[in-house]
Scaffold this motif. Sequence first.
Motif, short mmCIF file in Angstrom:
data_model
loop_
_atom_site.label_atom_id
_atom_site.label_comp_id
_atom_site.label_asym_id
_atom_site.label_seq_id
_atom_site.Cartn_x
_atom_site.Cartn_y
_atom_site.Cartn_z
N ILE A 1 -15.76 56.57 -0.47
CA ILE A 1 -17.15 56.62 0.60
C ILE A 1 -18.38 55.69 -0.13
CG2 ILE A 1 -18.16 58.45 1.86
CD1 ILE A 1 -16.09 59.78 1.26
N SER A 2 -18.79 56.64 -1.64
CA SER A 2 -20.15 55.30 -2.01
C SER A 2 -19.87 54.20 -1.48
CB SER A 2 -19.88 56.20 -3.47
OG SER A 2 -20.46 55.23 -4.64
N ASN A 3 -18.99 53.40 -2.26
CA ASN A 3 -18.73 52.14 -1.82
C ASN A 3 -18.90 52.07 -0.72
OD1 ASN A 3 -18.42 49.86 -2.80
ND2 ASN A 3 -16.01 49.55 -2.59
N ILE A 4 -18.49 52.57 0.40
CA ILE A 4 -18.09 52.65 1.82
C ILE A 4 -19.72 51.82 2.04
CG2 ILE A 4 -17.75 52.55 3.84
CD1 ILE A 4 -15.22 53.49 3.14
N ALA A 5 -20.29 52.85 1.78
CA ALA A 5 -22.31 53.27 1.94
C ALA A 5 -23.05 52.06 1.41
CB ALA A 5 -22.64 54.65 1.36
N GLN A 6 -22.22 51.72 0.06
CA GLN A 6 -23.10 50.44 -0.19
C GLN A 6 -23.17 48.94 0.21
OE1 GLN A 6 -22.47 50.22 -5.04
NE2 GLN A 6 -23.41 52.51 -5.03
N LYS A 7 -21.70 49.51 1.09
CA LYS A 7 -21.55 47.96 1.74
C LYS A 7 -22.07 47.71 2.58
CE LYS A 7 -18.01 45.91 -1.89
NZ LYS A 7 -18.56 45.01 -2.70
N GLU A 8 -22.50 48.66 3.19
CA GLU A 8 -22.63 48.31 5.09
C GLU A 8 -24.50 48.48 5.01
OE1 GLU A 8 -21.96 52.91 5.92
OE2 GLU A 8 -20.39 52.10 6.77
N VAL A 9 -25.31 48.77 3.37
CA VAL A 9 -26.48 48.45 3.23
C VAL A 9 -26.32 47.50 2.70
CG1 VAL A 9 -28.20 48.76 1.78
CG2 VAL A 9 -26.88 50.63 2.46
N ALA A 10 -25.51 46.52 2.18
CA ALA A 10 -25.41 45.35 1.20
C ALA A 10 -25.08 44.13 2.75
CB ALA A 10 -24.40 44.50 0.80
N LEU A 11 -24.13 43.97 3.74
CA LEU A 11 -24.10 43.90 4.88
C LEU A 11 -25.69 43.74 6.25
CD1 LEU A 11 -21.81 42.37 6.94
CD2 LEU A 11 -21.20 44.88 7.48
N LYS A 12 -25.89 44.96 6.36
CA LYS A 12 -27.34 45.31 7.27
C LYS A 12 -28.48 44.13 6.94
CE LYS A 12 -30.72 48.22 8.78
NZ LYS A 12 -31.28 49.36 8.61
N ALA A 13 -28.07 43.70 5.06
CA ALA A 13 -29.26 42.70 4.48
C ALA A 13 -28.29 41.72 4.93
CB ALA A 13 -29.31 43.07 3.29
N LEU A 14 -27.43 41.55 5.04
CA LEU A 14 -26.85 40.40 5.06
C LEU A 14 -27.25 39.51 6.54
CD1 LEU A 14 -23.88 39.59 3.44
CD2 LEU A 14 -25.53 39.20 2.44
N LYS A 15 -27.09 40.73 7.32
CA LYS A 15 -27.37 40.57 8.45
C LYS A 15 -28.91 39.87 9.08
CE LYS A 15 -23.69 43.02 10.74
NZ LYS A 15 -23.24 44.08 12.16
N GLU A 16 -29.95 40.59 8.29
CA GLU A 16 -31.18 40.54 8.58
C GLU A 16 -31.24 39.03 8.01
OE1 GLU A 16 -33.60 43.76 6.12
OE2 GLU A 16 -32.41 45.14 8.16
N ALA B 1 -9.34 47.32 8.58
CA ALA B 1 -9.92 48.30 8.10
C ALA B 1 -11.02 49.57 9.64
CB ALA B 1 -11.74 46.58 8.10
N THR B 2 -10.75 49.65 10.09
CA THR B 2 -10.90 50.88 11.14
C THR B 2 -9.94 51.82 11.36
OG1 THR B 2 -9.84 49.42 13.23
CG2 THR B 2 -12.71 48.87 13.04
N GLY B 3 -8.85 51.46 10.32
CA GLY B 3 -8.12 52.69 10.56
C GLY B 3 -6.70 52.41 11.00
N GLN B 4 -6.92 51.19 11.55
CA GLN B 4 -5.24 51.55 12.76
C GLN B 4 -4.44 50.40 11.51
OE1 GLN B 4 -5.49 52.57 15.65
NE2 GLN B 4 -7.99 52.90 15.18
N ARG B 5 -2.80 51.06 12.05
CA ARG B 5 -2.17 49.93 11.79
C ARG B 5 -1.43 48.90 12.08
NH1 ARG B 5 2.12 54.64 10.83
NH2 ARG B 5 1.80 55.23 13.01
N VAL B 6 -0.66 48.15 11.56
CA VAL B 6 -0.31 46.99 12.43
C VAL B 6 0.88 45.99 12.29
CG1 VAL B 6 -0.85 44.10 12.81
CG2 VAL B 6 -3.09 46.20 12.05
N LEU B 7 1.62 45.87 13.05
CA LEU B 7 3.12 45.44 13.10
C LEU B 7 3.03 44.10 13.25
CD1 LEU B 7 6.24 45.93 12.25
CD2 LEU B 7 5.65 46.42 13.67
N ILE B 8 3.78 42.48 12.67
CA ILE B 8 3.04 41.80 13.02
C ILE B 8 4.31 41.14 13.01
CG2 ILE B 8 2.07 39.00 12.82
CD1 ILE B 8 0.36 40.86 11.06
N THR B 9 5.28 40.74 14.15
CA THR B 9 6.62 40.23 14.11
C THR B 9 6.50 38.66 14.24
OG1 THR B 9 6.91 40.50 16.22
CG2 THR B 9 7.23 42.41 14.52
N SER B 10 7.19 37.80 13.51
CA SER B 10 7.38 36.52 14.36
C SER B 10 8.87 35.83 14.18
CB SER B 10 6.64 35.36 13.10
OG SER B 10 6.81 33.76 13.77
#
Length: 740
Positions: free
Chosen positions: A465-480, A401-410
């Motif tokens: 970008i617009s979808n991310i902004a909407q999600k951030e607003v919704a996330l803020k409301a949920l936190k409140e 979610a923060t723009g990183q790449r992840v390699l998982i081995t097992s």
Amino acid sequence: MTKTATPKDAAHLIKYIKGLTQLTQKPIYNFSNYDEILWTDTFPNETECDFSLPQVNDNLLIVKKPYIPSQPEISESLKNWVLFNDLKDGISLKTKIEVAVLTENNETEYVEYLLSDAPRIQSEFELFLEKKWNPYIAEKKRVKPLQDLYDKLFSIHQTLLSRSESVQFVFAIGLLSWNTPNDRDVKRHLLTTEVELKFEREKALFTISSSSTGLQFLFEEDMLEVEHRLNSMDLQSVSEMLESLNEEDTDIASVTSLLKAIVSSLDSRGVYIDEIMRNKKSLPNPIVSLSPSFILRERPQKSIEKACDQAIEQLEQLSDEDLIPGSLFNMFSPEQRNAENISDESEKESYDREFYFPLPSNDEQSRIVAAITHKDSVLVQGPPGTGKTHTIANLTSHLLATGQRVLITSQTAKALSVLKEKLPAELQNLCVSLLGGDSSSLKDLETVVSTISMRKEFYEATKTISNIAQKEVALKALKEDLNRIKSELFAVREKETYRHDLGTPYMGTAQQIANTVSNEKDSNSWYLNENILNLTEEDIQEEKSAVANYIQLHQTDLDVSENYKNFASPSLDHFFDLEQVVQFIEQEALLLEQYRQILHLEDITVQQYLNRLSEVDYQKLKSLFDSYQEIESKLFFVNYPFLKKAVLDVFQNRGHYWASATEQFQQNIKIMEETIDSFELSSVDTGNVPFKTVQHINNQLIDLFENGKGLGNLFFKPKVLKSTRMNTLKLNMMVNLLKI
């Protein structure tokens, strides 16, 4: 000055790890030590079994579940004669039999019959052998090796399902049989390739085929001592031939050429033959035979060795130490690249920032993310069942979610499958996952890559970008909302722990007081008596005074008779709040007034219905009421007022109460009629009360009941019942009547 690590140092470390891996794995010298081995020359040559030597992406073996024939039924005439031999699957005829026969006297006799006297039995048996039994035995013998092979494949398939992390199924070719100069008896295949065993349940069909990457043979020589292995030049030559074999269509001629080259390089006396050598004694000179087979064995650590070789090759080509991977560099100089310039404030800043965890989390997971932000490596340990996979799913989602790449081995594909299922559905189809080399894993990989390609093709930056902004607003409301709910929960918890003092025993938290009231509901149930519910205001005041007197009397230790103490009255185990009683009585009065208003409203409603009636219906209804009043007058409602209530109850669908009471009354009358002659007045103890007084009280009670009055309740009783003498008399009479 501190010495830094060089690429050469890192390569030496990887070589050490590779050597340590080889030392920790004990080699297998003989194929008999494998879990299971299937030699292709033992496969039955039947239509249900199809084996072919390897071709690229072809099926190597197909085995269909054979139909096991049922034993033919023997006719009734032959049943007594047939003798079975289970060990040889044979049958024969007895030379004689005894048959039970019932005589005329109903006695059982046994009659002996000789086979020589029954030629028809002999002929029928020979026909049975020819038409049914011999074909059955032939088919049974034919399908037995097929069923044995099918059973072995089924067992191998179950093992692969349950132990996929630790075992592998391979196709092996080129059996080396050699009694080495060190007197080591070696019988192992030189070339192996991992294959897939598929099971189609609907068709009861097993298929062994090459993996998704085709037949990729590996050269194995770990069963040989170091001095008996190929030298570097010969090994390089064999590796090139093997690489060419894997890239082109695999055929027996190419495999044979490779095996001849290997055995010739092992020893000057090495020989390649086309025979099967598995059961022959090993000789001092190496002998290699084709001897194809399928093997179930413990998974070797070839993948680790191969990874080490690739890492060594890449490290030896580096010239700058800064290009060494950080996790490897820190094994030499952990202080140089670690967070020397990272302050506690920066770690705290990372810890306090936003974390995008799709699953429930705790502070430990936040600390792990904060540590990963500023360190090259973080070790997280925990016993099974403590949520490590859960934590990895949260960390992976946050990093993506923060723009990183992840390699998982097992170490196992199963662990990766479990982890993928914990990821959000939106991320699962975007994870490039390679869980194995089988066809299903490659198909899953193709699906993921196709999904990523489609997402990239239809990607719209502005919309995202617009979808991310909407999600951030919704996330803020949920936190409140979350903070508000937490505050409310804290307030509720505080109320639950607050202690109230309403007087003994109503002290403690609200829950404790409620439990006290609930535990005392039986002792307070008397207050719901229906006689109390029909009180007037005057009765309420009188009852209030009576309750106060009773409580005062109850709290006073009086010298009273035993009969008074045994009087059936409700027990009050604690001090009664009279003001609360008054409040309840007032509420009852208010409810009664509301009930009267409802009745008045019903009268208005009835009047409205009457106004809507036509003249004909009105006269008809009036005639019916007149008839009802005439019938009512004949029932002597004045003398029997309860009869009127009974009629009303019948009209209101409550007549079953009176029907039950009538039935009980009739039973009581019957009992009285049966026992009246045996009743003696002398058995009644009236104490000091004369019989004339008892008769007078009896007449008063009869008048009381005829006028429709009852015995009252605890505090309000008719005058005739209020005297102490009457109470004493009643008790004595009840006791004596019970004795009768």
